[in-house]
Design an enzyme around this catalytic site. Structure first.
Site, PDB file in Angstrom:
ATOM      1  N   HIS A 135     -16.224 -40.870 -31.172  1.00  0.00           N
ATOM      2  CA  HIS A 135     -15.017 -40.838 -30.647  1.00  0.00           C
ATOM      3  C   HIS A 135     -14.629 -42.092 -29.911  1.00  0.00           C
ATOM      4  O   HIS A 135     -13.342 -42.610 -30.309  1.00  0.00           O
ATOM      5  CB  HIS A 135     -14.846 -39.739 -29.702  1.00  0.00           C
ATOM      6  N   ASP A 178     -14.562 -37.346 -37.732  1.00  0.00           N
ATOM      7  CA  ASP A 178     -14.421 -37.547 -36.436  1.00  0.00           C
ATOM      8  C   ASP A 178     -13.259 -36.953 -36.036  1.00  0.00           C
ATOM      9  O   ASP A 178     -12.063 -37.338 -36.059  1.00  0.00           O
ATOM     10  CB  ASP A 178     -14.404 -39.032 -35.995  1.00  0.00           C
ATOM     11  N   HIS A 179     -13.609 -35.657 -35.377  1.00  0.00           N
ATOM     12  CA  HIS A 179     -12.119 -34.875 -35.222  1.00  0.00           C
ATOM     13  C   HIS A 179     -11.225 -35.297 -34.026  1.00  0.00           C
ATOM     14  O   HIS A 179     -10.075 -35.293 -34.048  1.00  0.00           O
ATOM     15  CB  HIS A 179     -12.511 -33.402 -34.946  1.00  0.00           C
TER      16      HIS A 179
HETATM   17  P1  NDP Z   1     -26.034 -24.637 -35.164  1.00  0.00           P
HETATM   18  O1  NDP Z   1     -27.143 -25.095 -34.257  1.00  0.00           O
HETATM   19  O2  NDP Z   1     -24.978 -23.437 -34.831  1.00  0.00           O
HETATM   20  O3  NDP Z   1     -26.503 -24.391 -36.498  1.00  0.00           O
HETATM   21  C1  NDP Z   1     -25.969 -24.082 -37.871  1.00  0.00           C
HETATM   22  C2  NDP Z   1     -26.387 -23.256 -38.624  1.00  0.00           C
HETATM   23  O4  NDP Z   1     -27.619 -23.930 -39.287  1.00  0.00           O
HETATM   24  C3  NDP Z   1     -27.242 -22.319 -38.025  1.00  0.00           C
HETATM   25  O5  NDP Z   1     -26.691 -21.076 -37.853  1.00  0.00           O
HETATM   26  C4  NDP Z   1     -28.300 -21.838 -39.012  1.00  0.00           C
HETATM   27  O6  NDP Z   1     -28.011 -21.066 -40.116  1.00  0.00           O
HETATM   28  C5  NDP Z   1     -28.606 -23.468 -39.766  1.00  0.00           C
HETATM   29  N1  NDP Z   1     -30.164 -24.091 -39.400  1.00  0.00           N
HETATM   30  C6  NDP Z   1     -30.754 -24.544 -40.337  1.00  0.00           C
HETATM   31  N2  NDP Z   1     -31.773 -24.927 -39.812  1.00  0.00           N
HETATM   32  C7  NDP Z   1     -31.693 -24.687 -38.244  1.00  0.00           C
HETATM   33  C8  NDP Z   1     -32.517 -25.262 -37.381  1.00  0.00           C
HETATM   34  N3  NDP Z   1     -33.519 -26.013 -37.352  1.00  0.00           N
HETATM   35  N4  NDP Z   1     -32.040 -24.809 -36.063  1.00  0.00           N
HETATM   36  C9  NDP Z   1     -30.863 -24.284 -35.884  1.00  0.00           C
HETATM   37  N5  NDP Z   1     -29.902 -24.009 -36.979  1.00  0.00           N
HETATM   38  C10 NDP Z   1     -30.545 -24.313 -38.016  1.00  0.00           C
HETATM   39  O7  NDP Z   1     -25.054 -26.004 -35.070  1.00  0.00           O
HETATM   40  P2  NDP Z   1     -23.519 -25.932 -35.136  1.00  0.00           P
HETATM   41  O8  NDP Z   1     -22.620 -25.045 -35.877  1.00  0.00           O
HETATM   42  O9  NDP Z   1     -23.166 -26.059 -33.743  1.00  0.00           O
HETATM   43  O10 NDP Z   1     -23.082 -27.435 -35.599  1.00  0.00           O
HETATM   44  C11 NDP Z   1     -23.223 -27.925 -36.861  1.00  0.00           C
HETATM   45  C12 NDP Z   1     -23.332 -29.233 -37.036  1.00  0.00           C
HETATM   46  O11 NDP Z   1     -22.026 -29.840 -36.581  1.00  0.00           O
HETATM   47  C13 NDP Z   1     -24.291 -30.306 -36.323  1.00  0.00           C
HETATM   48  O12 NDP Z   1     -24.664 -31.346 -37.140  1.00  0.00           O
HETATM   49  C14 NDP Z   1     -23.773 -30.526 -35.082  1.00  0.00           C
HETATM   50  O13 NDP Z   1     -23.999 -31.794 -34.479  1.00  0.00           O
HETATM   51  C15 NDP Z   1     -22.051 -30.920 -35.745  1.00  0.00           C
HETATM   52  N6  NDP Z   1     -21.131 -30.630 -34.546  1.00  0.00           N
HETATM   53  C16 NDP Z   1     -20.974 -29.380 -33.980  1.00  0.00           C
HETATM   54  C17 NDP Z   1     -19.923 -29.146 -33.009  1.00  0.00           C
HETATM   55  C18 NDP Z   1     -19.698 -27.896 -32.452  1.00  0.00           C
HETATM   56  O14 NDP Z   1     -19.012 -27.675 -31.555  1.00  0.00           O
HETATM   57  N7  NDP Z   1     -20.829 -26.868 -32.455  1.00  0.00           N
HETATM   58  C19 NDP Z   1     -19.207 -30.183 -32.758  1.00  0.00           C
HETATM   59  C20 NDP Z   1     -19.212 -31.451 -33.547  1.00  0.00           C
HETATM   60  C21 NDP Z   1     -20.209 -31.561 -34.506  1.00  0.00           C
HETATM   61  P3  NDP Z   1     -29.152 -20.298 -40.710  1.00  0.00           P
HETATM   62  O15 NDP Z   1     -30.351 -19.788 -39.759  1.00  0.00           O
HETATM   63  O16 NDP Z   1     -28.489 -19.001 -41.162  1.00  0.00           O
HETATM   64  O17 NDP Z   1     -29.510 -21.304 -41.812  1.00  0.00           O
END
Ligand code: NDP
Length: 524
Positions: free
Chosen positions: A275, A212-213
């Site tokens: 949060h 939890d940042h």
């Molecule tokens: P993304 O939607 O950007 O997904 C991250 C990576 O997961 C994608 O680049 C993709 O990489 C892979 N992936 C695999 N399956 C799927 C799918 N079905 N749909 C989309 N992507 C998929 O997520 P975020 O980076 O924004 O977030 C990652 C985690 O962190 C999540 O659980 C989110 O809830 C949590 N989070 C995010 C925050 C943010 O600011 N972004 C803040 C707090 C929490 P590839 O296709 O190369 O495998």
């Protein structure tokens, strides 16, 4: 509540922090850090490039990464090591740190491994690759697996890591092994229990770091120091002296490019389950006997256990849900939530919530806690307001002819990390008049050392194995136990739309929430 006249009368004075007795390096220096490999799943995604790798780079610049360290990005997208490094260089250069020579040094330890998330072969291949890197760097087999992927993949990846033997500590050349899980931890109580069962098939509780940042923000961490390292606040930190508490996390931004996630989550899952509940726990918890992770986390969990359950009826004095419509932010017209790309035009997802909750224990019985969060509000701010009660009797009534304003303590988290205390003083001059003065303490005053951004702190704590700021499973389940009935009522009743109140972007939320907002926000 302050009326307009009162607010204008507040005079501000600045509380000066004395130069620290303890040299800053004693606060910032780290003990020896175990060498380790940090494997980021979902490394092609937003969180990795916007938060995780910039945080690791900053840690590197400030001497906060172990020697040696290895970072391995893993996701489905086909990238070479160099393509991965180049992609991240752009996002890291966008931070304050533009020293490319140091970036190149850092990037030499960055690797990329394409994986198929549900393929056991991929994980065997990954394990082999990690062993090679361990040998090359003498990294000791210590590993952190950071799940920066959509939550639906958490169970699969955890199980696969277990099957590939990567979760076992002290076996097959492994050192310690930790898994980092991002919110949301499940969608409700049932799914959170299910997720935990699956994680526990491969990892033990001490290996699981539920991030939890918010907890890593300096001012949030400071709450415990402020409360329990000062003798003057704790005796009045209770129902006898505090009238109400407000915790508000307001955003000016809308859903941006995260509609896919937000349409599934909404404000309660996105902000309250994690949060806001953690900040509430820091404000309301009892002092543990020692500042140790397990003891502090137990006390936080007790707060969730004491929350008075919602009685099932949705009254506007307990819960207000809203959704932003079109409006004007910073002079620019912005669309409503339902017009945002990727959002269902009939969406019933709340983007604003205000809850009035009570903690049924000796200290807090009867004190309302107003928990507020929303998108597209008038300004971005995160603040905790402790509103004290008025003096029990005014001896000045015959001279001043008006009620005396109550003291207020504000712990500001954004835009400024600060503490302000409002109190009454005599207005200089011949007549007896009162004025409110506000004493401001700015958190970074007289401090010139490196500052840790929230993700830097959580990643560093994970490397150090310090779970103080992370959720326990028990805490997660208790928080869901409180919120799940609210979510069920919002999401399953036939008239769910009826209670979702529209508000204009750039306002302070739905009309019905205004009387509560005015209690918390000076300019609402
Ligand atoms: P993304 O939607 O950007 O997904 C991250 C990576 O997961 C994608 O680049 C993709 O990489 C892979 N992936 C695999 N399956 C799927 C799918 N079905 N749909 C989309 N992507 C998929 O997520 P975020 O980076 O924004 O977030 C990652 C985690 O962190 C999540 O659980 C989110 O809830 C949590 N989070 C995010 C925050 C943010 O600011 N972004 C803040 C707090 C929490 P590839 O296709 O190369 O495998």
């Amino acid at each position: 509540m302050l009326d307009e006249k009162d607010k204008n009368q507040i005079t501000r004075v600045e509380a000066k922090a004395q130069p620290m007795d303890i040299p800053p390096q004693e606060c910032t220096a780290l003990g020896p850090l175990d060498p380790c490999a940090i494997v980021i799943f979902g490394a092609s995604g937003d969180l990795t490039s916007r938060k995780l790798v910039p945080a690791l780079f900053n840690l590197y610049l400030n001497g906060g990464l172990p020697k040696p360290f290895i970072i391995v990005g893993a996701s489905r997208t086909n990238l070479s090591h160099d393509e991965f490094r180049e992609k991240l260089r752009t996002s890291c250069a966008a931070t304050d740190n533009e020293d490319l020579a140091l970036w190149n040094e850092f990037a030499g330890n960055l690797y990329y491994k394409p994986v198929i998330y549900d393929s056991p072969d991929s994980y065997r291949e990954l394990a082999r690759f990690l062993r090679e890197l361990d040998e090359k760097y003498q990294a000791g087999g210590n590993r952190i697996f950071d799940l920066a992927v959509p939550p639906s993949l958490y169970p699969t990846i955890a199980e696969m890591l277990g099957e590939a033997g990567l979760s076992k500590e002290g076996e097959n050349g492994n050192g310690w092994s930790r898994i980092v899980v991002e919110k949301p931890f499940g969608r409700d109580l049932l799914t959170a229990e299910g997720l935990d069962k699956i994680l526990k098939r491969s990892f033990q509780e001490h290996q699981i770091f539920r991030i939890d940042h918010y907890m890593a923000k300096e001012t949030v961490q400071n709450i415990l120091m402020f409360r329990f390292a000062n003798a003057i606040f704790e005796p009045i930190w209770n129902r006898s002296y505090i009238g109400y508490v407000g915790i508000i996390a307001a955003e000016k931004l809308g859903v941006e490019n995260r509609a896919g996630y937000y349409e599934q989550a909404g404000v309660i899952r996105d902000m309250f389950q994690n949060h806001i509940m953690q900040v509430l726990a820091m404000i309301a918890m009892e002092p543990p006997s020692l500042f140790e992770a397990d003891l502090v986390r137990d006390e936080r969990a007790k707060v969730f256990r004491s929350l008075k359950p919602f009685d099932g009826s949705r009254h506007e004095d307990k819960l207000i849900l809203g959704q932003y419509g079109p409006g004007i932010i910073d002079g620019v017209e912005v669309p409503g939530y339902r017009e945002e790309p990727g959002v269902n035009p009939q969406s019933l997802i709340p983007t604003f919530a205000m809850m009035r909750v009570f903690i049924d224990n000796w200290r807090w019985r009867g004190v309302p806690f107003y928990l507020i969060s929303g998108k597209r509000l008038a300004r971005k701010m995160t603040e905790i307001v402790i509103q004290f009660k008025r003096v029990p009797h005014s001896m000045f009534i015959n001279v001043l002819g008006e009620e005396i304003l109550a003291n207020r303590l504000v712990l500001g988290i954004y835009p400024q990390e600060k503490i302000t205390l409002t109190f009454q003083t005599k207005y200089p001059g011949a007549r007896s008049c009162l004025r409110s003065v506000t004493m401001d303490f700015y958190y970074d005053q007289n401090y010139s050392g490196p500052e840790l951004e929230a993700y830097e702190k959580v990643l560093l704590d994970c490397i150090q194995g310090d779970q103080m700021l992370f959720w326990t499973n028990n805490g997660v389940l208790l928080s869901w136990s409180f919120l799940t009935p609210i979510l069920e009522e919002c999401e399953t009743c036939g008239d769910r739309g009826a209670h979702l109140q529209p508000y204009s972007s750039g306002s302070w939320g739905p009309e019905t929430a205004q009387k509560w907002m005015k209690l918390i926000i000076d300019d609402a």
